[in-house]
Design a protein around this motif. Sequence first.
Motif, PDB file in Angstrom:
ATOM      1  N   LYS A  64      29.493 -17.497  -6.021  1.00 45.48           N
ATOM      2  CA  LYS A  64      29.443 -18.828  -6.624  1.00 45.48           C
ATOM      3  C   LYS A  64      30.443 -19.729  -5.904  1.00 45.48           C
ATOM      4  O   LYS A  64      31.342 -19.252  -5.214  1.00 45.48           O
ATOM      5  N   TYR A  65      30.285 -21.009  -6.107  1.00 47.11           N
ATOM      6  CA  TYR A  65      31.290 -21.943  -5.621  1.00 47.11           C
ATOM      7  C   TYR A  65      32.510 -21.821  -6.524  1.00 47.11           C
ATOM      8  O   TYR A  65      32.397 -21.396  -7.680  1.00 47.11           O
ATOM      9  N   GLN A  99      26.565 -22.448 -11.080  1.00 50.64           N
ATOM     10  CA  GLN A  99      26.826 -22.057  -9.694  1.00 50.64           C
ATOM     11  C   GLN A  99      28.290 -22.255  -9.293  1.00 50.64           C
ATOM     12  O   GLN A  99      28.663 -22.024  -8.152  1.00 50.64           O
ATOM     13  N   ARG A 173      30.313 -20.223  -1.524  1.00 49.70           N
ATOM     14  CA  ARG A 173      29.996 -18.919  -2.134  1.00 49.70           C
ATOM     15  C   ARG A 173      30.681 -17.748  -1.448  1.00 49.70           C
ATOM     16  O   ARG A 173      30.784 -16.660  -2.003  1.00 49.70           O
TER      17      ARG A 173
END
Length: 203
Positions: A64-65, A99, A173
């Motif tokens: 994920k960010y 995200q 990510r």
Amino acid sequence: MKTSHLIAILLVIFLGGAALYVATDMMLPGPKEDRGSGQPSVGGPFSLTNHLGQRVTEKSFAGKYMLVYFGYTFCPDVCPTELQLISEALDLLGKDADQVTPIFITVDPKRDNAEVMRDYVKVFNDRLVGLTGTEAEIKAAAKAYKVYYNPSKDGDAENYLMDHSSITFLMDRQGRYAAHFSYGSKPEVMAARIRKFLKAEKD
Ligand code: NI
């Protein structure tokens, strides 16, 4: 703390149409331009303890960010303001917020233990992860993100302020630097920038 942004001029020549594209604002270019050679080397491995008392590393958040912000829970105004803006940005992202992991790393581990962090992060956002650690672990994490912090001269052993950088980093990510937001950036700006990265992944 406001950081003045260097003006970047990026020339992108599209082979097909031989079109010339000039972007002059560092805050505006899309994800691909950010991968240029002028990219600051910010971020890296860290080993810390989350607000639930679990040991975590940067790998715990891979996939994920990350929106990474350094501060401390006793901060009277700067940190609460920025965390509120981050929280609003996540709200604006709606489903896309899945995200992104927002992470608040304390620069004051002496007072900000896991329990203090747990009570603090929930004030802002259910998604917010609080990270603390030993003085050495925090020092290493801050160094990786080129974040400055120092106890201010005023106050005593229990009541003191911390001087610290106030920048929100967007990491991709894989945990690599993607973008950063100066203090007080509007939630709309943060959300739009994140959306741009998400959209670029689909193109
Ligand atoms: Ni602060």
